[in-house]
Design an enzyme around this catalytic site. Structure first.
Site, mmCIF file in Angstrom:
data_model
loop_
_atom_site.group_PDB
_atom_site.id
_atom_site.type_symbol
_atom_site.label_atom_id
_atom_site.label_comp_id
_atom_site.label_asym_id
_atom_site.label_seq_id
_atom_site.Cartn_x
_atom_site.Cartn_y
_atom_site.Cartn_z
ATOM 1 N N HIS A 90 0.480 -0.874 0.116
ATOM 2 C CA HIS A 90 -0.355 -0.203 0.125
ATOM 3 C C HIS A 90 0.805 1.088 0.325
ATOM 4 O O HIS A 90 1.747 1.511 0.102
ATOM 5 C CB HIS A 90 -1.131 -0.063 0.975
ATOM 6 C CG HIS A 90 -2.212 0.608 1.279
ATOM 7 N ND1 HIS A 90 -1.847 2.371 1.854
ATOM 8 C CD2 HIS A 90 -3.205 1.323 0.750
ATOM 9 C CE1 HIS A 90 -2.936 3.264 1.484
ATOM 10 N NE2 HIS A 90 -3.591 2.069 0.876
ATOM 11 N N GLU A 138 -3.497 2.318 -7.554
ATOM 12 C CA GLU A 138 -4.113 3.452 -6.113
ATOM 13 C C GLU A 138 -3.143 4.637 -6.862
ATOM 14 O O GLU A 138 -1.746 4.410 -7.234
ATOM 15 C CB GLU A 138 -4.022 3.407 -5.007
ATOM 16 C CG GLU A 138 -4.669 1.889 -4.888
ATOM 17 C CD GLU A 138 -4.765 2.667 -2.945
ATOM 18 O OE1 GLU A 138 -6.042 2.817 -2.880
ATOM 19 O OE2 GLU A 138 -4.237 2.194 -2.354
#
Length: 217
Positions: A90, A138
């Site tokens: 992430h 992302e």
């Protein structure tokens, strides 16, 4: 096919400890319409997975073996505590590519589903070769911004999906493409699906809402 919605609990006060349990239970009722996954802090995996019947992912895992690895989140330990999979890389917990590859390889060896996040097309081209179960594209600058990636980076999402689908055509293992960052509405989810992904990764829109179940609905 039901869309995949991965709710990242992050480390918000609203989604830690007993509040993580409560939040997960509020989301429980929507598993018939969605393939729902919650990604919680490692320390909350055991308590949360006992309260719901949808998959609970750990927010990180390490590739080390069960041995002398003090302080690491060993995959077998996560499994034994009820984790159904893990998120890697992430934007708030980035890893070197060699570490991602080693960890994905370990996850695959013990049949532990793994979702790898990428921040750009270049990363996607590398990570797809590691054969994770899912890849989420992302844009870190849009996370928690309220500005959806589906609007401002639609062309990049299409390119990302093309990379994943192209790789899938040449290999027997199917990688699922997702996208995230700024996702906060049904419109965003519909746009993500129209662009070729199979779902979304989101966090603050649900976790920090006074009525998270209504946002998910």
């Amino acid at each position: 096919m039901k869309p995949i919605v991965v709710v990242n609990f992050k480390t918000y006060p609203e989604s830690t400890g007993t509040r993580a349990e409560l939040l997960a239970k509020k989301l429980q009722g929507y598993t018939k319409k969605l393939k729902l996954i919650a990604a919680v802090q490692v320390v909350d995996v055991f308590r949360v997975q006992k309260k719901v019947d949808f998959p609970i992912f750990a927010q990180h895992a390490d590739f080390g073996l069960p041995d002398k690895n003090t302080g690491f989140n060993i995959i077998e330990s996560l499994q034994s505590n009820g984790a159904a999979g893990t998120i890697l890389n992430h934007s708030e917990h980035q890893l070197p590519m060699e570490v991602i590859e080693k960890t994905v390889t370990r996850c695959r060896a013990v049949k532990f589903p793994v979702l790898v996040c990428v921040q750009n097309i270049s990363e996607a081209r590398v990570v797809v070769k590691f054969n994770p179960d899912m890849i989420a594209y992302e844009e870190s600058s849009l996370i928690s911004s309220g500005q959806s990636i589906t609007g401002s980076h639609a062309d990049k999402i299409k390119e990302f999906v093309k990379i994943v689908r192209g790789y899938n055509l040449k290999n027997s293992k199917r990688i699922i493409p997702l996208c995230g960052a700024g996702i906060s509405s049904k419109k965003d989810l519909d746009a993500a699906l129209a662009l070729g992904t199979e779902g979304v990764l989101l966090a603050s829109a649900i976790v920090k809402s006074a009525h998270p179940e209504k946002v998910l609905m």
